[in-house]
Design a protein around this motif. Structure first.
Motif, PDB file in Angstrom:
ATOM      1  N   ARG A 134       0.826  -1.208   0.000  1.00 51.71           N
ATOM      2  CA  ARG A 134       0.000   0.000   0.000  1.00 51.71           C
ATOM      3  C   ARG A 134       0.861   1.259   0.000  1.00 51.71           C
ATOM      4  O   ARG A 134       0.490   2.281  -0.553  1.00 51.71           O
ATOM      5  N   GLU A 181       2.374   1.661  -3.902  1.00 52.71           N
ATOM      6  CA  GLU A 181       1.492   1.856  -5.054  1.00 52.71           C
ATOM      7  C   GLU A 181       0.545   3.033  -4.805  1.00 52.71           C
ATOM      8  O   GLU A 181      -0.083   3.108  -3.743  1.00 52.71           O
ATOM      9  N   ASP A 193      -2.867   5.352  -5.126  1.00 51.82           N
ATOM     10  CA  ASP A 193      -4.278   5.000  -5.221  1.00 51.82           C
ATOM     11  C   ASP A 193      -4.890   5.558  -6.500  1.00 51.82           C
ATOM     12  O   ASP A 193      -4.169   5.992  -7.404  1.00 51.82           O
ATOM     13  N   GLU A 194      -6.224   5.563  -6.577  1.00 55.36           N
ATOM     14  CA  GLU A 194      -6.905   6.011  -7.799  1.00 55.36           C
ATOM     15  C   GLU A 194      -6.631   7.470  -8.109  1.00 55.36           C
ATOM     16  O   GLU A 194      -6.605   7.882  -9.269  1.00 55.36           O
ATOM     17  N   GLU A 195      -6.420   8.302  -7.062  1.00 51.02           N
ATOM     18  CA  GLU A 195      -6.185   9.731  -7.273  1.00 51.02           C
ATOM     19  C   GLU A 195      -4.700  10.070  -7.349  1.00 51.02           C
ATOM     20  O   GLU A 195      -4.335  11.246  -7.428  1.00 51.02           O
TER      21      GLU A 195
END
Length: 286
Positions: A200, A203, A205-207
């Motif tokens: 986590r 990588e 996130d979506e934003e």
């Protein structure tokens, strides 16, 4: 009403059973049970289909039977035997009160996480098929169902407490085996959590944001006691800088008074010091 004695009725036990077969109030059906074949007193279980507004995996709608007035000595095996004649029973769950927390059997033999319900309780009997639940909701018995039989006895009284006493003194080998298996599971969960945090933190996130974790590329500061004290001290110093000094008239007056008092104390201390030096013949003003 929790107990009804069939021998006290004027028509006899058969009339009592027939009365239970005709009983129905608020959608409940009465089923007579008794502890053993030698008991004269009967206990009434009140049944009806369980209705829920939302989704519930433990008590699914259409397959769950709601049972009230379950006596303390009635076990899950007893209800399983009672309702197996109506269809395959998937699970039997106990609660202290309707809609309460489900009492679950402890996975650990030596470290129980929940207390046994020792009072009258409610039960949720989950069938494999809806047809079994419908058949059980209209169950009619020709005679009271016996909970404790010779083949499947229900342990109560002194025997139960002796059994509990024996269980509370575990075998050392079994206890060590359970502790070892628990630690293996614990280490496995910790390792999975560590790997999850690492992935986590690497990588986005979506934003496009990257979560800062203790194990990522940019680990956060450790939350030790020394670090917390240092952060608290920094915050206190920052807060003192923001405070307005000598802003109000009374603050100016108080600061002047304090300054004069300090000068007077210093003057008295110097006088005492000079007097001491004169007494020791060490005072040389020129």
């Amino acid at each position: 009403m929790k107990k009804t004695n069939a021998s006290d009725t004027s028509e006899g036990p058969d009339s009592f059973v027939q009365l239970c077969q005709e009983f129905s109030v608020s959608g409940f059906t009465a089923v007579p049970v008794k502890f053993s074949s030698g008991c004269q007193s009967c206990q009434l279980l009140y049944l009806k289909p369980h209705q829920v507004r939302g989704t519930d995996d433990i008590r699914p709608a259409g397959r769950t039977l709601f049972v009230l007035n379950v006596p303390p000595y009635c076990t899950k095996d007893c209800l399983h035997r009672l309702f197996s004649r109506c269809g395959k029973v998937e699970a039997v769950n106990f609660c202290k009160r309707p809609g309460g927390q489900i009492y679950t059997d402890d996975p650990s033999t030596f470290f129980p996480t929940s207390q046994e319900i020792r009072t009258f309780k409610v039960a949720y009997v989950v069938f494999e098929k809806p047809s079994g639940m419908k058949k059980a909701a209209g169950l009619k018995l020709s005679e009271p169902f016996v909970l404790s039989t010779r083949e499947q006895p229900v342990v109560t009284g002194m025997k139960k407490w002796c059994q509990k006493y024996t269980q509370d003194r575990p075998d050392v080998g079994q206890l060590q085996s359970e502790l070892d298996s628990y630690m293996v599971d614990y280490d496995k969960r910790k390792q999975e959590e560590l790997e999850r945090e690492k992935s986590r933190g690497e990588e986005p996130d979506e934003e496009g944001w990257i979560t800062v974790t203790r194990h990522g590329r940019t680990p956060g500061a450790p939350r030790t006691e020394a670090m917390e004290k240092k952060a608290l001290k920094r915050e206190k110093k920052k807060r003192s800088r923001r405070e307005l000094m000598n802003f109000y008239t009374f603050q100016i007056r108080e600061s002047k008074r304090e300054h004069i008092a300090q000068l007077r104390r210093k003057f008295e201390e110097d006088k005492d010091k000079i007097a001491t030096m004169k007494a020791n013949r060490r005072f040389r003003p020129y």
